[in-house]
Scaffold this motif. Sequence first.
Motif, PDB file in Angstrom:
ATOM      1  N   MET A  70       0.840  -1.173   0.000  1.00 34.42           N
ATOM      2  CA  MET A  70       0.000   0.000   0.000  1.00 34.42           C
ATOM      3  C   MET A  70       0.885   1.236   0.000  1.00 34.42           C
ATOM      4  O   MET A  70       2.019   1.188   0.470  1.00 34.42           O
ATOM      5  N   SER A  71       0.378   2.316  -0.504  1.00 29.55           N
ATOM      6  CA  SER A  71       1.139   3.565  -0.590  1.00 29.55           C
ATOM      7  C   SER A  71       1.174   4.246   0.778  1.00 29.55           C
ATOM      8  O   SER A  71       0.433   3.884   1.700  1.00 29.55           O
ATOM      9  N   GLU A  72       2.023   5.249   0.898  1.00 27.07           N
ATOM     10  CA  GLU A  72       2.117   5.998   2.147  1.00 27.07           C
ATOM     11  C   GLU A  72       0.793   6.697   2.456  1.00 27.07           C
ATOM     12  O   GLU A  72       0.360   6.725   3.604  1.00 27.07           O
ATOM     13  N   LYS A  73       0.150   7.206   1.432  1.00 25.01           N
ATOM     14  CA  LYS A  73      -1.144   7.871   1.622  1.00 25.01           C
ATOM     15  C   LYS A  73      -2.205   6.867   2.087  1.00 25.01           C
ATOM     16  O   LYS A  73      -2.980   7.152   2.998  1.00 25.01           O
ATOM     17  N   GLN A  74      -2.233   5.698   1.482  1.00 24.41           N
ATOM     18  CA  GLN A  74      -3.177   4.661   1.887  1.00 24.41           C
ATOM     19  C   GLN A  74      -2.907   4.204   3.316  1.00 24.41           C
ATOM     20  O   GLN A  74      -3.830   3.986   4.101  1.00 24.41           O
ATOM     21  N   LEU A  75      -1.629   4.053   3.646  1.00 28.44           N
ATOM     22  CA  LEU A  75      -1.258   3.626   4.987  1.00 28.44           C
ATOM     23  C   LEU A  75      -1.653   4.672   6.018  1.00 28.44           C
ATOM     24  O   LEU A  75      -2.162   4.329   7.085  1.00 28.44           O
ATOM     25  N   ALA A  76      -1.432   5.931   5.718  1.00 24.41           N
ATOM     26  CA  ALA A  76      -1.831   7.004   6.632  1.00 24.41           C
ATOM     27  C   ALA A  76      -3.340   6.957   6.885  1.00 24.41           C
ATOM     28  O   ALA A  76      -3.783   7.104   8.025  1.00 24.41           O
ATOM     29  N   SER A  77      -4.092   6.718   5.845  1.00 24.11           N
ATOM     30  CA  SER A  77      -5.542   6.602   5.994  1.00 24.11           C
ATOM     31  C   SER A  77      -5.910   5.364   6.819  1.00 24.11           C
ATOM     32  O   SER A  77      -6.765   5.424   7.703  1.00 24.11           O
ATOM     33  N   TYR A  78      -5.251   4.263   6.555  1.00 23.54           N
ATOM     34  CA  TYR A  78      -5.489   3.002   7.267  1.00 23.54           C
ATOM     35  C   TYR A  78      -5.233   3.160   8.764  1.00 23.54           C
ATOM     36  O   TYR A  78      -5.979   2.644   9.591  1.00 23.54           O
ATOM     37  N   LEU A  79      -4.169   3.903   9.121  1.00 23.76           N
ATOM     38  CA  LEU A  79      -3.813   4.096  10.523  1.00 23.76           C
ATOM     39  C   LEU A  79      -4.445   5.340  11.138  1.00 23.76           C
ATOM     40  O   LEU A  79      -4.278   5.591  12.325  1.00 23.76           O
ATOM     41  N   SER A  80      -5.131   6.138  10.331  1.00 26.62           N
ATOM     42  CA  SER A  80      -5.758   7.394  10.773  1.00 26.62           C
ATOM     43  C   SER A  80      -4.720   8.363  11.344  1.00 26.62           C
ATOM     44  O   SER A  80      -4.903   8.957  12.408  1.00 26.62           O
ATOM     45  N   VAL A  81      -3.611   8.496  10.627  1.00 18.85           N
ATOM     46  CA  VAL A  81      -2.562   9.454  10.978  1.00 18.85           C
ATOM     47  C   VAL A  81      -2.173  10.202   9.710  1.00 18.85           C
ATOM     48  O   VAL A  81      -2.610   9.862   8.621  1.00 18.85           O
ATOM     49  N   ASN A  82      -1.290  11.212   9.848  1.00 16.92           N
ATOM     50  CA  ASN A  82      -0.857  11.901   8.644  1.00 16.92           C
ATOM     51  C   ASN A  82       0.394  11.228   8.064  1.00 16.92           C
ATOM     52  O   ASN A  82       1.016  10.391   8.704  1.00 16.92           O
ATOM     53  N   GLN A  83       0.763  11.615   6.870  1.00 19.28           N
ATOM     54  CA  GLN A  83       1.884  10.995   6.178  1.00 19.28           C
ATOM     55  C   GLN A  83       3.213  11.290   6.862  1.00 19.28           C
ATOM     56  O   GLN A  83       4.141  10.490   6.774  1.00 19.28           O
ATOM     57  N   GLN A  84       3.314  12.409   7.556  1.00 20.99           N
ATOM     58  CA  GLN A  84       4.541  12.718   8.299  1.00 20.99           C
ATOM     59  C   GLN A  84       4.773  11.698   9.413  1.00 20.99           C
ATOM     60  O   GLN A  84       5.903  11.323   9.698  1.00 20.99           O
ATOM     61  N   THR A  85       3.707  11.249  10.033  1.00 21.63           N
ATOM     62  CA  THR A  85       3.823  10.233  11.081  1.00 21.63           C
ATOM     63  C   THR A  85       4.335   8.929  10.493  1.00 21.63           C
ATOM     64  O   THR A  85       5.192   8.266  11.089  1.00 21.63           O
ATOM     65  N   ILE A  86       3.845   8.570   9.331  1.00 26.89           N
ATOM     66  CA  ILE A  86       4.313   7.352   8.662  1.00 26.89           C
ATOM     67  C   ILE A  86       5.805   7.470   8.364  1.00 26.89           C
ATOM     68  O   ILE A  86       6.581   6.536   8.639  1.00 26.89           O
ATOM     69  N   ALA A  87       6.231   8.595   7.841  1.00 25.33           N
ATOM     70  CA  ALA A  87       7.649   8.809   7.541  1.00 25.33           C
ATOM     71  C   ALA A  87       8.486   8.729   8.818  1.00 25.33           C
ATOM     72  O   ALA A  87       9.566   8.125   8.826  1.00 25.33           O
ATOM     73  N   ARG A  88       8.002   9.297   9.902  1.00 23.42           N
ATOM     74  CA  ARG A  88       8.730   9.260  11.170  1.00 23.42           C
ATOM     75  C   ARG A  88       8.845   7.828  11.689  1.00 23.42           C
ATOM     76  O   ARG A  88       9.919   7.402  12.146  1.00 23.42           O
TER      77      ARG A  88
END
Length: 65
Positions: A1-19
Amino acid sequence: MSEKQLASYLSVNQQTIARLRKKGFISGIKLNRSWLYRKEEIDRFFDLYRSCDLSGKSKMEKKKL
């Protein structure tokens, strides 16, 4: 899944995923300019860190297993 999809899946923003990725909590692969993640890896992350508060940068470093 993409970073955007993952952020949506986890209900966080993309910066959190990158961190999370930079700190080593989750792993992904970079394809061109985009990061891709395996759902199985994310589900494993959820199982390991279910009861942890990973909201702050310093907290993330302290809670890392």
